[in-house]
Enzyme design. Sequence first.
Site, PDB file in Angstrom:
ATOM      1  N   ARG A  36       0.823  -1.220   0.000  1.00 39.34           N
ATOM      2  CA  ARG A  36       0.000   0.000   0.000  1.00 39.34           C
ATOM      3  C   ARG A  36       0.854   1.266   0.000  1.00 39.34           C
ATOM      4  O   ARG A  36       0.464   2.275  -0.580  1.00 39.34           O
ATOM      5  CB  ARG A  36      -0.937  -0.010   1.203  1.00 39.34           C
ATOM      6  CG  ARG A  36      -2.049  -0.995   1.001  1.00 39.34           C
ATOM      7  CD  ARG A  36      -2.968  -1.051   2.182  1.00 39.34           C
ATOM      8  NE  ARG A  36      -4.168  -1.798   1.840  1.00 39.34           N
ATOM      9  CZ  ARG A  36      -4.952  -2.374   2.730  1.00 39.34           C
ATOM     10  NH1 ARG A  36      -4.691  -2.257   4.022  1.00 39.34           N
ATOM     11  NH2 ARG A  36      -6.025  -3.033   2.342  1.00 39.34           N
ATOM     12  N   LYS A 221     -19.518 -17.059   1.214  1.00 37.60           N
ATOM     13  CA  LYS A 221     -20.972 -16.928   1.302  1.00 37.60           C
ATOM     14  C   LYS A 221     -21.631 -16.292   0.094  1.00 37.60           C
ATOM     15  O   LYS A 221     -21.123 -15.327  -0.461  1.00 37.60           O
ATOM     16  CB  LYS A 221     -21.297 -16.051   2.509  1.00 37.60           C
ATOM     17  CG  LYS A 221     -20.999 -16.694   3.837  1.00 37.60           C
ATOM     18  CD  LYS A 221     -21.616 -15.830   4.897  1.00 37.60           C
ATOM     19  CE  LYS A 221     -21.225 -16.246   6.279  1.00 37.60           C
ATOM     20  NZ  LYS A 221     -21.352 -15.081   7.161  1.00 37.60           N
ATOM     21  N   GLY A 377      -9.297  -9.614  -1.086  1.00 40.73           N
ATOM     22  CA  GLY A 377      -8.070  -9.985  -0.383  1.00 40.73           C
ATOM     23  C   GLY A 377      -7.579 -11.389  -0.686  1.00 40.73           C
ATOM     24  O   GLY A 377      -6.390 -11.603  -0.921  1.00 40.73           O
ATOM     25  N   GLY A 400     -13.164  -4.266  -0.127  1.00 39.76           N
ATOM     26  CA  GLY A 400     -14.543  -3.817   0.056  1.00 39.76           C
ATOM     27  C   GLY A 400     -14.934  -2.729  -0.928  1.00 39.76           C
ATOM     28  O   GLY A 400     -16.036  -2.737  -1.479  1.00 39.76           O
TER      29      GLY A 400
HETATM   30  P1  AMP Z   1     -14.741 -14.356   1.037  1.00 35.27           P
HETATM   31  O1  AMP Z   1     -14.157 -13.453   2.069  1.00 35.27           O
HETATM   32  O2  AMP Z   1     -16.228 -14.378   1.011  1.00 35.27           O
HETATM   33  O3  AMP Z   1     -14.130 -14.148  -0.336  1.00 35.27           O
HETATM   34  O4  AMP Z   1     -14.383 -15.814   1.500  1.00 35.27           O
HETATM   35  C1  AMP Z   1     -13.092 -16.278   1.578  1.00 35.27           C
HETATM   36  C2  AMP Z   1     -13.055 -17.481   2.443  1.00 35.27           C
HETATM   37  O5  AMP Z   1     -13.876 -18.479   1.901  1.00 35.27           O
HETATM   38  C3  AMP Z   1     -11.683 -18.073   2.574  1.00 35.27           C
HETATM   39  O6  AMP Z   1     -11.230 -17.880   3.887  1.00 35.27           O
HETATM   40  C4  AMP Z   1     -11.884 -19.536   2.245  1.00 35.27           C
HETATM   41  O7  AMP Z   1     -11.234 -20.389   3.150  1.00 35.27           O
HETATM   42  C5  AMP Z   1     -13.385 -19.710   2.370  1.00 35.27           C
HETATM   43  N1  AMP Z   1     -13.870 -20.838   1.566  1.00 35.27           N
HETATM   44  C6  AMP Z   1     -13.654 -21.061   0.261  1.00 35.27           C
HETATM   45  N2  AMP Z   1     -14.198 -22.233  -0.103  1.00 35.27           N
HETATM   46  C7  AMP Z   1     -14.781 -22.766   0.986  1.00 35.27           C
HETATM   47  C8  AMP Z   1     -15.484 -23.974   1.252  1.00 35.27           C
HETATM   48  N3  AMP Z   1     -15.717 -24.875   0.281  1.00 35.27           N
HETATM   49  N4  AMP Z   1     -15.934 -24.190   2.503  1.00 35.27           N
HETATM   50  C9  AMP Z   1     -15.697 -23.293   3.477  1.00 35.27           C
HETATM   51  N5  AMP Z   1     -15.036 -22.132   3.299  1.00 35.27           N
HETATM   52  C10 AMP Z   1     -14.578 -21.875   2.062  1.00 35.27           C
END
Ligand code: AMP
Length: 420
Positions: A36, A221, A377, A400
């Site tokens: 950064r 999610k 990230g 974000g």
């Molecule tokens: P996000 O911040 O929504 O982009 O989510 C990232 C996180 O999703 C990472 O820490 C991953 O470990 C988690 N992730 C990815 N695939 C899976 C999965 N199949 N089950 C649980 N967590 C997951």
Amino acid sequence: MKMIQDFNFKGIKAIVRVDFNVPLDKATLEVTDDTRIRGALPTIRKITGEGGSCILMSHLGRPQGRMEKYSLKPVLPVLEKHLGQKVLFADDCLGESAVTMSAALKPGEILLLENVRFYPEEEGKPVLPDTATDEEKKAAKAELKVRQKEMAKKLASYADVYVNDAFGTAHRAHGSTAVVADFFPKEKIMFGFLINSELAAMDKVLNNAHKPFTAIMGGAKVSDKILLIENLLNRVDNLIIGGGMTYTFIKARGGKIGKSLCEEDKLDLALKILEKAKEKNVNLYLPVDSLNADKFDNEAETNVSAVDEVPDGWLGLDIAEKSIELFSEVIKNSKTILWNGPMGVFEMQKFSKGTTAIALAIAEATEKGAYSLIGGGDSVAAINKNGLADKVSYVSTGGGAMLEYMEGKKLPGIVAIRGE
Ligand code: AMP
């Protein structure tokens, strides 16, 4: 709108909002990743190189009042090393030191102000006891908003022009990211080079994409990505969905997902997305197979199953070979690629293969002439971990902020300068 490249800073004092929210070593307080800081250098060099002076302001972490462990002091030596010159430091962004040091600043000199979040005015979020009533909360917020304006006015008084180059906080309506711009005439506010390049990369993908345009969405999610997915369905040819949110879609379609991550209250939403993709003629790709684990652990036992046949008691933690092949093929035939979110629990080596394969496929497509934008990230970490940062077209610095911009939201830090 004034453009920094057309502006001559000779004899001009600029106050620049940068994003020096860098990670620090807990014990030594040394900067552990200076990405950064490096991102802000072109803007700083342009200003001082033309005989202007530079007042830098930033936040670091989430302090509650003045807390030394969130001081911006550790940034100084790193900044000085990159710029090859002394950088002055005012130990309070609103105190006497900031006022006198900014007034005395000479052409070519740089002054860094202490963490703007040492003042609750910056974020405009009052810290109140849990027992506070709604009335009290409302009154405290209104009062703090007034003080936020006073803070922004004071920061503005240090300089002739305002430059915003903190893309990572552009989605926040804070004192130093948005409100401060109100205290300058329109021709004295502009973005720095970093924000300009972030906006150019995102606008290229959103409004000027060469086709086929493929978006790859991963991560934990559906609920975090739903607005982005909905906006992208109006623009992309292919939408690849992987990561934890896969299993909500698969369950919604009637598949067996064992103990995999699932948002039960988003099943209807998942079906609606599948329908909408069909309506819009978007090819929506879900994984076809799943790498499953008997527990959430790098040492877990694993097996591979069809994505809708995850055995009872097992949880899907990565995409498996057939999905990798399918997704890689789509990616390699694309001309524009947007990637946000890992394909699996890539933090654990055993479940990082899918994410790495996607990163490699994107690099290969880019080499063949595709434009690729990586944001969020975790995807950025995966690209860096595999040494691919210079093999993709653009790596966004703002998780974000990028997500919100791509969702079609108006970011306060952008609107403050560019208008609606
Ligand atoms: P996000 O911040 O929504 O982009 O989510 C990232 C996180 O999703 C990472 O820490 C991953 O470990 C988690 N992730 C990815 N695939 C899976 C999965 N199949 N089950 C649980 N967590 C997951």
